[in-house]
Design a protein around this motif. Structure first.
Motif, PDB file in Angstrom:
ATOM      1  N   UNK A  47      -3.484   2.733  10.453  1.00 33.81           N
ATOM      2  CA  UNK A  47      -4.832   2.115   9.872  1.00 33.81           C
ATOM      3  C   UNK A  47      -4.650   1.299   8.468  1.00 33.81           C
ATOM      4  N   UNK A  48      -3.551   1.550   7.690  1.00 31.59           N
ATOM      5  CA  UNK A  48      -3.244   1.135   6.460  1.00 31.59           C
ATOM      6  C   UNK A  48      -2.388  -0.278   6.805  1.00 31.59           C
ATOM      7  N   UNK A  49      -1.584  -0.167   7.812  1.00 30.89           N
ATOM      8  CA  UNK A  49      -0.885  -1.266   8.175  1.00 30.89           C
ATOM      9  C   UNK A  49      -1.834  -2.559   8.712  1.00 30.89           C
ATOM     10  N   UNK A 104       0.710  -1.187  -0.034  1.00 32.46           N
ATOM     11  CA  UNK A 104       0.080  -0.079  -0.040  1.00 32.46           C
ATOM     12  C   UNK A 104       1.092   1.213   0.021  1.00 32.46           C
ATOM     13  N   UNK A 105       0.137   2.465  -0.142  1.00 31.77           N
ATOM     14  CA  UNK A 105       0.833   3.686  -0.257  1.00 31.77           C
ATOM     15  C   UNK A 105       0.099   4.525   0.704  1.00 31.77           C
ATOM     16  N   UNK A 118      -4.032  -0.382  -2.218  1.00 36.13           N
ATOM     17  CA  UNK A 118      -4.548   0.238  -1.096  1.00 36.13           C
ATOM     18  C   UNK A 118      -3.745   1.631  -0.765  1.00 36.13           C
ATOM     19  N   UNK A 119      -4.605   2.691  -0.388  1.00 33.20           N
ATOM     20  CA  UNK A 119      -3.929   3.954  -0.254  1.00 33.20           C
ATOM     21  C   UNK A 119      -4.664   4.428   1.080  1.00 33.20           C
ATOM     22  N   UNK A 120      -3.888   5.542   1.611  1.00 31.51           N
ATOM     23  CA  UNK A 120      -4.748   6.244   2.666  1.00 31.51           C
ATOM     24  C   UNK A 120      -3.892   7.153   3.526  1.00 31.51           C
ATOM     25  N   UNK A 121      -4.451   8.066   4.365  1.00 33.32           N
ATOM     26  CA  UNK A 121      -3.499   9.156   4.941  1.00 33.32           C
ATOM     27  C   UNK A 121      -2.781   8.691   6.174  1.00 33.32           C
ATOM     28  N   UNK A 122      -3.262   7.252   6.732  1.00 26.16           N
ATOM     29  CA  UNK A 122      -2.724   7.207   8.213  1.00 26.16           C
ATOM     30  C   UNK A 122      -1.735   5.894   7.695  1.00 26.16           C
ATOM     31  N   UNK A 123      -0.634   5.654   8.778  1.00 19.55           N
ATOM     32  CA  UNK A 123       0.099   4.546   8.554  1.00 19.55           C
ATOM     33  C   UNK A 123      -0.556   3.528   9.142  1.00 19.55           C
ATOM     34  N   UNK A 170       1.520  -5.290   6.512  1.00 18.97           N
ATOM     35  CA  UNK A 170       2.732  -5.402   5.646  1.00 18.97           C
ATOM     36  C   UNK A 170       3.888  -6.145   6.509  1.00 18.97           C
ATOM     37  N   UNK A 171       5.112  -6.222   5.852  1.00 22.61           N
ATOM     38  CA  UNK A 171       6.194  -6.980   6.618  1.00 22.61           C
ATOM     39  C   UNK A 171       7.228  -5.761   7.037  1.00 22.61           C
ATOM     40  N   UNK A 172       7.302  -4.552   6.302  1.00 22.55           N
ATOM     41  CA  UNK A 172       8.192  -3.495   6.573  1.00 22.55           C
ATOM     42  C   UNK A 172       7.678  -2.419   5.627  1.00 22.55           C
ATOM     43  N   UNK A 173       8.187  -1.016   6.311  1.00 31.49           N
ATOM     44  CA  UNK A 173       7.708   0.384   5.776  1.00 31.49           C
ATOM     45  C   UNK A 173       9.135   0.855   5.033  1.00 31.49           C
ATOM     46  N   UNK A 174       8.839   1.412   3.717  1.00 33.01           N
ATOM     47  CA  UNK A 174       9.731   2.296   3.221  1.00 33.01           C
ATOM     48  C   UNK A 174       9.230   3.797   3.245  1.00 33.01           C
ATOM     49  N   UNK A 175      10.246   4.438   4.087  1.00 31.22           N
ATOM     50  CA  UNK A 175       9.859   5.748   4.511  1.00 31.22           C
ATOM     51  C   UNK A 175      10.400   6.840   3.401  1.00 31.22           C
ATOM     52  N   UNK A 176       9.394   7.513   2.436  1.00 32.57           N
ATOM     53  CA  UNK A 176      10.002   8.621   1.590  1.00 32.57           C
ATOM     54  C   UNK A 176       9.218   9.787   1.732  1.00 32.57           C
ATOM     55  N   UNK A 177       9.150  10.070   3.040  1.00 32.06           N
ATOM     56  CA  UNK A 177       8.520  11.368   3.377  1.00 32.06           C
ATOM     57  C   UNK A 177       9.760  12.540   3.522  1.00 32.06           C
ATOM     58  N   UNK A 178       9.236  13.696   3.609  1.00 36.94           N
ATOM     59  CA  UNK A 178      10.222  14.886   3.872  1.00 36.94           C
ATOM     60  C   UNK A 178      11.081  14.581   5.083  1.00 36.94           C
TER      61      UNK A 178
END
Ligand SMILES: NC(=O)c1ccc[n+]([C@@H]2O[C@H](COP(=O)([O-])OP(=O)(O)OC[C@H]3O[C@@H](n4cnc5c(N)ncnc54)[C@H](O)[C@@H]3O)[C@@H](O)[C@H]2O)c1
Length: 402
Positions: A73-75, A44-45, A66-71, A80-88
């Motif tokens: 809730x989407x988790x 998801x994203x 799947x997409x959404x504004x909250x980590x 998922x098994x892992x997160x890739x963080x590409x935020x500021x």
């Protein structure tokens, strides 16, 4: 102090389910890598701006993702098994803390965090959660850079490493208004590469930052920094983001001088190595004998590296390998803090107009981090004997249930 450890996953498991957080410009590159890798699937994203996440998956050709504004809730919804963080950078602290608290390992974009105290909090949070936090320094995954690193031992004792970086991008946006655009946004790449090439950590830096008269940046678009690295090696960075004409590559132009010869790399093509004549090295004949037999000229990538994934895909592959095998990856948070420390020390030196030592800067950051920490990382930070000892402790991958 006990060595930090991180949870590993069964090596025979299926592909890793990855939740990408942040759907801006760089997330496009990450989505391509996650979708192309046989080791990962996109779970998801997440983005604060839901329309950004929706547009990203649509443009990547996977609109059903799947997409959404909250980590959190989407988790919960996508497991998922892992997160890739590409935020500021300012969001790296809250996003990584949240992911670790959910029991998810994190692969984050550089820089590790916006500040050194925040970076230390994330190293401690990774320990407290027992989860891997790796920072992607994607420019390390380059076959020509690997060839250069492979040849470093041929040069004998290294003494001087230099990077020239001269380009003239017109980005618009935040980079043109920030105080130190070159040092804060770009220089972490070569600084991290210098640590890796030399296998040496920074001791101190003297830096001047300035803005050429024609610059279109509000802050200092140029800088010259001289680092003392462990073992007395000097690393000299000379860069500008407002120098049009005869531009260097995005990796910069590199030169390494050692006791037995020199190597150069233009950042795009295979590096070149030239070793000095045997007679020219009267003080260390044993090593000079080695030099006479050593290959010279253009250097090929070491075996196994030529076909390895490059850039972001290389960082993703190393992250998955680390989770499967327990091998500590390049960019593991404890070591990576020192790349950010080089940036912060260079900025501090320019501002204070004097040499800045990295050790005291990191200890000051620990005092700040202890004051600011409120979550599970607080106890770890208070248990650290010192920041330098905590960062030097080698983490271990551990197979644990769950
Ligand atoms: N390795 C490289 O060569 C390279 C190149 C460019 C950028 N970067 C790094 O990538 C990261 C992202 O850069 P970018 O250019 O894509 O930025 P960007 O501003 O284009 O995108 C960032 C996105 O993150 C979202 N976001 C911010 N806070 C969030 C939060 N708390 N939760 C969820 N989403 C959030 C924003 O809404 C935005 O869509 C930065 O750390 C930057 O330094 C690395």
């Amino acid at each position: 102090m006990r060595s930090p450890s991180f949870r590993t996953m069964p090596p025979d498991g299926g592909p890793l389910r990855v939740l990408v957080v942040g759907a801006g410009a760089m997330a496009r590159v990450w989505l391509r890598a996650v979708l192309a890798s046989p080791d990962t699937v996109l779970a998801g994203v997440v983005d604060l701006v839901p329309a950004a996440a929706e547009a990203l998956v649509r443009r990547a050709g996977v609109p059903e993702t799947p997409t959404g504004p909250e980590l959190a809730a989407l988790a919960t919804a996508t497991r998922p098994d892992a997160v890739v963080d590409v935020t500021v950078p300012e969001a790296h602290l809250p996003v990584t803390l949240e992911a670790l608290s959910l029991g998810l390992p994190v692969l984050g974009e550089k820089p590790v965090a916006a500040t050194l105290p925040e970076a230390l909090r994330l190293a401690a949070a990774s320990e407290a959660a027992g989860e891997l936090f790796m920072v992607s320094q994607s420019r390390r995954y380059d076959r020509h850079l690997a060839a250069l690193r492979d040849r470093v031992p041929l040069l004998g004792r290294p003494g001087i490493l230099t990077t020239d970086f001269f380009r003239a991008p017109h980005f618009g946006g935040f980079r043109e208004t920030m105080a130190h655009p070159l040092l804060l946004d770009m220089a972490i790449h070569p600084f991290d590469t210098a640590r890796w090439l030399l296998d040496a950590d920074p001791v101190s830096v003297r830096c001047e930052a300035y803005n050429p008269s024609w610059s279109w940046y509000a802050g200092d678009a140029a800088a010259t920094a001289v680092f003392e690295m462990a073992g007395g090696i000097r690393y000299v960075y000379n860069g500008s983001w407002c120098s049009a004409g005869l531009e260097t590559s995005w990796n910069g132009a590199w030169r390494l001088s050692g006791e037995l010869g020199s190597a150069t790399w233009d950042g795009e093509h295979p590096p070149e190595v030239e070793l000095c004549e045997v007679d020219a090295v009267p003080s260390s004949e044993g090593e000079a004998g080695q030099a006479a037999d050593a290959p010279q000229g253009v250097a090929d990538a070491p075996q196994g590296v030529a076909d390895a994934p490059q850039g972001v895909a290389g960082a993703l592959a190393e992250f998955v390998r680390a989770l499967r095998t327990g091998t500590v990856p390049a960019g593991e948070v404890h070591g990576n803090v020192l790349s950010l420390a080089m940036v912060k020390a260079a900025v501090a030196s320019a501002q204070r107009d004097r040499r800045v030592h990295i050790g005291p800067l990191i200890e000051e950051a620990l005092t700040e981090a202890r004051k600011a920490a409120t979550g599970p990382e607080a106890a770890r930070l208070h248990a650290w004997p010192s920041a330098s000892e905590a960062l030097a402790a080698t983490p271990r991958g551990l197979h644990r249930a769950g």
